[in-house]
Design an enzyme around this catalytic site. Structure first.
Site, PDB file in Angstrom:
ATOM      1  N   HIS A 127      20.003  64.269 -54.067  1.00 46.31           N
ATOM      2  CA  HIS A 127      21.378  63.847 -53.792  1.00 46.31           C
ATOM      3  C   HIS A 127      21.372  62.319 -53.683  1.00 46.31           C
ATOM      4  O   HIS A 127      20.387  61.734 -53.211  1.00 46.31           O
ATOM      5  CB  HIS A 127      21.810  64.478 -52.454  1.00 46.31           C
ATOM      6  CG  HIS A 127      23.242  64.271 -52.107  1.00 46.31           C
ATOM      7  ND1 HIS A 127      23.733  63.086 -51.624  1.00 46.31           N
ATOM      8  CD2 HIS A 127      24.304  65.116 -52.138  1.00 46.31           C
ATOM      9  CE1 HIS A 127      25.033  63.202 -51.381  1.00 46.31           C
ATOM     10  NE2 HIS A 127      25.401  64.428 -51.695  1.00 46.31           N
ATOM     11  N   ASP A 205      15.404  65.220 -46.463  1.00 48.02           N
ATOM     12  CA  ASP A 205      16.848  65.391 -46.379  1.00 48.02           C
ATOM     13  C   ASP A 205      17.109  66.894 -46.207  1.00 48.02           C
ATOM     14  O   ASP A 205      16.966  67.664 -47.160  1.00 48.02           O
ATOM     15  CB  ASP A 205      17.472  64.851 -47.669  1.00 48.02           C
ATOM     16  CG  ASP A 205      18.951  65.184 -47.775  1.00 48.02           C
ATOM     17  OD1 ASP A 205      19.505  65.787 -46.837  1.00 48.02           O
ATOM     18  OD2 ASP A 205      19.537  64.846 -48.818  1.00 48.02           O
ATOM     19  N   GLN A 208      21.141  70.201 -46.663  1.00 48.96           N
ATOM     20  CA  GLN A 208      21.517  71.442 -47.344  1.00 48.96           C
ATOM     21  C   GLN A 208      20.629  72.614 -46.913  1.00 48.96           C
ATOM     22  O   GLN A 208      20.860  73.737 -47.342  1.00 48.96           O
ATOM     23  CB  GLN A 208      21.380  71.202 -48.857  1.00 48.96           C
ATOM     24  CG  GLN A 208      22.353  71.941 -49.718  1.00 48.96           C
ATOM     25  CD  GLN A 208      23.802  71.660 -49.407  1.00 48.96           C
ATOM     26  OE1 GLN A 208      24.496  72.528 -48.865  1.00 48.96           O
ATOM     27  NE2 GLN A 208      24.282  70.479 -49.724  1.00 48.96           N
ATOM     28  N   LYS A 231      28.158  70.448 -42.398  1.00 49.68           N
ATOM     29  CA  LYS A 231      27.694  71.497 -43.329  1.00 49.68           C
ATOM     30  C   LYS A 231      27.195  72.714 -42.567  1.00 49.68           C
ATOM     31  O   LYS A 231      26.652  73.645 -43.140  1.00 49.68           O
ATOM     32  CB  LYS A 231      26.576  70.945 -44.212  1.00 49.68           C
ATOM     33  CG  LYS A 231      27.066  69.867 -45.183  1.00 49.68           C
ATOM     34  CD  LYS A 231      25.988  69.493 -46.150  1.00 49.68           C
ATOM     35  CE  LYS A 231      26.284  68.209 -46.892  1.00 49.68           C
ATOM     36  NZ  LYS A 231      27.320  68.324 -47.913  1.00 49.68           N
ATOM     37  N   CYS A 370      27.060  64.448 -56.678  1.00 48.91           N
ATOM     38  CA  CYS A 370      26.274  63.308 -56.158  1.00 48.91           C
ATOM     39  C   CYS A 370      24.818  63.432 -56.583  1.00 48.91           C
ATOM     40  O   CYS A 370      23.897  63.153 -55.795  1.00 48.91           O
ATOM     41  CB  CYS A 370      26.377  63.187 -54.640  1.00 48.91           C
ATOM     42  SG  CYS A 370      28.020  62.844 -54.078  1.00 48.91           S
TER      43      CYS A 370
HETATM   44  C1  LIG Z   1      21.314  67.490 -50.111  1.00 50.84           C
HETATM   45  C2  LIG Z   1      22.330  66.597 -49.481  1.00 50.84           C
HETATM   46  N1  LIG Z   1      21.927  65.459 -48.910  1.00 50.84           N
HETATM   47  C3  LIG Z   1      22.775  64.626 -48.310  1.00 50.84           C
HETATM   48  C4  LIG Z   1      24.117  64.879 -48.296  1.00 50.84           C
HETATM   49  C5  LIG Z   1      25.017  63.910 -47.640  1.00 50.84           C
HETATM   50  O1  LIG Z   1      25.609  64.481 -46.546  1.00 50.84           O
HETATM   51  P1  LIG Z   1      26.736  63.652 -45.778  1.00 50.84           P
HETATM   52  O2  LIG Z   1      27.813  63.399 -46.781  1.00 50.84           O
HETATM   53  O3  LIG Z   1      27.157  64.563 -44.683  1.00 50.84           O
HETATM   54  O4  LIG Z   1      26.079  62.430 -45.304  1.00 50.84           O
HETATM   55  C6  LIG Z   1      24.604  66.032 -48.901  1.00 50.84           C
HETATM   56  C7  LIG Z   1      26.059  66.317 -48.952  1.00 50.84           C
HETATM   57  O5  LIG Z   1      26.547  66.895 -49.875  1.00 50.84           O
HETATM   58  C8  LIG Z   1      23.690  66.920 -49.493  1.00 50.84           C
HETATM   59  O6  LIG Z   1      24.087  68.043 -50.082  1.00 50.84           O
END
Ligand SMILES: Cc1ncc(COP(=O)(O)O)c(C=O)c1O
Length: 412
Positions: A127, A205, A208, A231, A370
């Protein structure tokens, strides 16, 4: 042998007021939980109670109301720490979201620890939140920015690691535990072991992953881990970073101002101890309390039961999609992914797919998710993505399939 009881969907869905609203006589088929989840009454009630009965600014007041607010806020920190099996709650920093948590590490650790000859390794699946900060900090510091490629199923090619180690001193390995675009579950334990062999830090990260499966920072063997509340049935505006204490202690602050100081004079400022050193200014107090309530909610439902439920839906969705020979599904088999299914209808833009599905109250995400480097690798500009959570039901998958037939009839 123990068996995990199936979720009681009727009772669970009654916690989410959004399903009481009807679109064309039916509740919304919300298949966009990877983007953000719906919120149960328990979380909203907890936040309302906090605002009505416990609210004041935290850490500063000596009066009882402020002490209660501080207790609720710090209680949420303990909840996050226990949820991640963190050795200490002082290692949990509240941030705005997972993105800010990763930026904190990239800036506060990266700027002081990276330089020419060093290598930052991310993945082709990443992402942008775990890609762009590292690309930027690598370019600011002169470090190389490299990626672990994926195979045609969207799984990491670990045989590329040897060549990456030859590029220079690997100092950071940053990867998602679960891909938001394909649902791929990445072998983070293996990568963490490799990162440590190289003398690198391992940044995970878990935005998800944490909402859908048990995440244990000690079992993963990572050094930093990021997640977002929204999420996970919690409010927006808050997330968390877990970091190893000795690393967090060695790092310079990220944001500066009130709360994060120990003492300030005209000559110099000294910084507060963990976790406050990284929480400048008034935090998102009620949101943190809501985040804690969301974790309580998800844990009461049961992460194992959630994982099984989502897996059954994913298997079903992939079987139903496989019946449509004009749909191309991306990513690994259901056994190696979470409740995320990305697909493409040849000749139809995903935005048109999502628009037509919306006419029947089916909400899916269309776009690059993204993850533009991944889209490039897949040879598409965008995909349509259906994603599930604890409140998702099979009937919603059927509505998705019916909607796709309509798309095919109108545009295919
Ligand atoms: C795998 C992953 N990392 C990071 C993010 C970023 O999350 P946030 O927008 O809550 O910072 C997302 C959001 O879609 C995600 O799916």
């Amino acid at each position: 042998m123990t068996t995990t009881p199936a979720l009681d969907m009727e009772r669970l869905r009654a916690d989410f007021a959004v399903f009481e609203e009807l679109v064309g006589g039916r509740p919304i088929a919300y298949l966009d939980s990877a983007s953000s989840t719906q919120k149960p009454r328990q979380v909203l009630d907890r936040m309302r109670h906090f605002y009505e009965h416990e609210y004041a600014n935290v850490h500063r007041g000596v009066y009882r109301l402020s002490e209660r607010a501080t207790e609720a806020y710090e209680g949420a920190r303990s909840t996050v720490a226990a949820f991640l099996n963190a050795p200490s709650e002082r290692e949990v920093i509240f941030t705005r979201n997972a993105t800010e948590a990763i930026n904190l590490v990239a800036y506060a650790w990266g700027l002081d620890n990276l330089g020419p000859g060093d290598v930052v390794v991310i993945t082709e699946l990443e992402h942008h939140a775990n890609f762009v900060p590292w690309q930027y900090v690598a370019s600011r510091t002169g470090a190389s920015f490299r990626h672990i490629p994926i195979d045609d199923l969207g799984e990491l090619q670990l045989d590329a690691l040897e060549a990456l180690a030859r590029v220079g001193r690997v100092k950071v390995v940053a990867t998602g535990l679960v891909s938001n675009a394909l649902g791929t579950v990445n072998p983070v334990e293996k990568l963490a072991a490799w990162a440590h062999e190289q003398g690198a830090i391992m940044v995970v990260d878990a935005a998800q992953a944490a909402p859908h499966r048990a995440v244990d920072v000690q079992a993963l063997g990572c050094d930093f881990l990021a997640l977002s509340s929204h999420k996970l049935c919690g409010p927006t505006g808050v997330g968390a970073l877990w970091g190893r204490r000795e690393l967090l202690e060695s790092m310079a602050p990220f944001n500066l101002g009130g709360e994060m100081i120990s003492s300030v004079s005209l000559e110099q400022t000294t910084f507060n101890e963990l976790p406050h050193k990284f929480e400048a200014g008034t935090p998102a107090i009620a949101e943190a309390v809501g985040f804690g309530a969301a974790i309580d909610y998800v844990q009461a439902v049961g992460l194992e039961a959630i994982e099984l439920h989502e897996h059954a839906l994913t298997v079903y969705a992939m079987e139903r999609l496989a019946e449509l020979d004009w749909v191309r599904v991306f990513g690994p088999p259901a056994s190696r992914r979470t409740g995320i299914v990305s697909f493409d209808i040849e000749g139809v833009h995903p935005h048109d797919v999502a628009q037509i599905l919306d006419w029947d109250g089916v909400a899916v995400r269309a776009g690059h998710h993204c993850a533009q480097p991944l889209m490039t690798r897949l040879g598409v500009v965008a995909t349509t993505r259906a994603s599930f959570y604890l409140y998702s039901i099979q009937e919603e998958v059927d509505r998705l399939i019916d909607g796709l037939h309509k798309v095919k009839q109108s545009l295919g």
